[in-house]
Design an enzyme around this catalytic site. Structure first.
Site, short mmCIF file in Angstrom:
data_model
loop_
_atom_site.label_atom_id
_atom_site.label_comp_id
_atom_site.label_asym_id
_atom_site.label_seq_id
_atom_site.Cartn_x
_atom_site.Cartn_y
_atom_site.Cartn_z
N HIS A 52 62.29 33.47 5.33
CA HIS A 52 62.74 34.57 6.21
C HIS A 52 64.11 35.08 5.79
O HIS A 52 64.78 34.47 4.95
CB HIS A 52 62.78 34.08 7.65
CG HIS A 52 63.89 33.12 7.92
ND1 HIS A 52 63.81 31.78 7.65
CD2 HIS A 52 65.15 33.31 8.39
CE1 HIS A 52 64.95 31.18 7.95
NE2 HIS A 52 65.79 32.10 8.40
N ASP A 54 68.00 36.56 7.27
CA ASP A 54 68.95 36.66 8.37
C ASP A 54 69.67 38.00 8.27
O ASP A 54 70.19 38.35 7.21
CB ASP A 54 70.06 35.59 8.24
CG ASP A 54 69.57 34.17 8.38
OD1 ASP A 54 68.37 33.96 8.66
OD2 ASP A 54 70.40 33.26 8.22
N HIS A 58 72.67 37.91 13.30
CA HIS A 58 72.35 36.50 13.54
C HIS A 58 73.62 35.73 13.96
O HIS A 58 73.57 34.85 14.81
CB HIS A 58 71.76 35.92 12.26
CG HIS A 58 71.31 34.51 12.32
ND1 HIS A 58 70.75 33.92 13.43
CD2 HIS A 58 71.32 33.53 11.37
CE1 HIS A 58 70.45 32.66 13.17
NE2 HIS A 58 70.79 32.40 11.94
N HIS A 176 77.18 31.03 6.56
CA HIS A 176 76.58 32.13 7.35
C HIS A 176 77.67 33.11 7.79
O HIS A 176 77.51 34.33 7.68
CB HIS A 176 75.87 31.58 8.60
CG HIS A 176 74.46 31.13 8.37
ND1 HIS A 176 74.15 29.91 7.84
CD2 HIS A 176 73.28 31.76 8.60
CE1 HIS A 176 72.83 29.79 7.78
NE2 HIS A 176 72.28 30.90 8.23
N GLU A 188 66.23 32.45 3.39
CA GLU A 188 66.14 30.99 3.43
C GLU A 188 64.70 30.52 3.26
O GLU A 188 63.76 31.29 3.47
CB GLU A 188 66.70 30.48 4.77
CG GLU A 188 68.19 30.75 4.91
CD GLU A 188 68.68 30.77 6.35
OE1 GLU A 188 67.90 31.08 7.27
OE2 GLU A 188 69.87 30.47 6.56
ZN LIG Z 1 67.80 32.12 9.27
#
Ligand SMILES: [Zn+2]
Length: 230
Positions: A52, A54, A58, A176, A188
């Site tokens: 997926h 981000d 997020h 992040h 990821e």
């Molecule tokens: Zn993620």
């Protein structure tokens, strides 16, 4: 046109590992051909299930949401950095990535749409406890990557930050914060990055267009033209 494709995605099924504390994946028959004339499933998962991406939102309150991010952020030439020598829970530091710095800066300066992929080969542990013990980037490495101008970074682990199984453990999500804070994108749970280490590959990891959302599963793949005719 002859082309070669490499799947960079994990299969979504009942064995899909969720980030500790996240909702788990399920896909159940809702309608069936036998009873209803067609098969239709009902799917439940988190916005960060399986392979997926981000979006900045997020971790960044005012950050871009999925449908605000241009498609060009999710498609580009692959630049694979090989850190597959890293052991469990070992940090990936700037000196590991520095050999690729010039290439990354050249891609940025030539305004080529490209994606930096961190090859750890940790996808071989998918479905096992070892998968949670992946190597991770340290904050300085993330800052130096962002300083080159790179804005899309993919990794074949659960997270570019260390994963803590205890939900109460101190986790700062520094990587992040650095990448998403710069308006970047993180992919990821990628797989198979070793298969595209060399050569001229285009990577595609386009998310679902979920309005206002913080992330989405993707079908990530790489492809390139081959010279033969078929
Ligand atoms: Zn993620």
């Amino acid at each position: 046109m002859a082309a070669e494709f490499i799947d960079l995605s994990q299969t979504l099924d009942l064995n899909t590992q969720a980030y500790p504390g996240d909702p788990i994946f399920s896909c159940c028959p809702n309608l069936t051909i036998e009873h209803d004339g067609a098969n239709i499933a009902s799917i439940s998962m988190s916005s960060h299930t399986g392979t997926h991406v981000d979006a900045p939102y997020h971790f960044v309150p005012g950050g871009k949401r999925l449908d605000d991010v241009p498609l060009s952020r999710f498609v580009g030439r692959a630049v694979v950095v090989d850190v597959s020598n890293k052991a469990a829970k070992e940090p990936i530091v700037w000196s590991d990535l520095q050999p690729y710095e010039e290439r990354l800066r050249r891609c940025v300066s030539e305004d080529v749409s490209f994606i930096m992929l961190v090859r750890t080969d940790w996808s071989r542990y998918w479905g096992t406890d070892e998968y949670f013990e992946h190597p991770y980037l340290d904050r300085e490495a993330a800052e130096r990557v962002i300083a080159t101008g790179v804005r899309t970074i993919g990794i074949g682990t659960l997270s570019p930050d260390a994963t803590h199984l205890d939900p109460h453990a101190e986790a700062d999500f520094a990587v992040h914060q650095v990448i998403l804070g710069a308006g970047g994108i993180i992919a990821e749970n990628l797989s198979n990055l070793g298969a595209i280490q060399d050569g001229d590959w285009i990577v595609n990891m386009v998310p679902l267009k979920i309005g206002g959302c913080d992330g989405s599963p993707v079908r990530a793949f790489a492809w390139r033209r081959t010279s033969g005719t078929r």
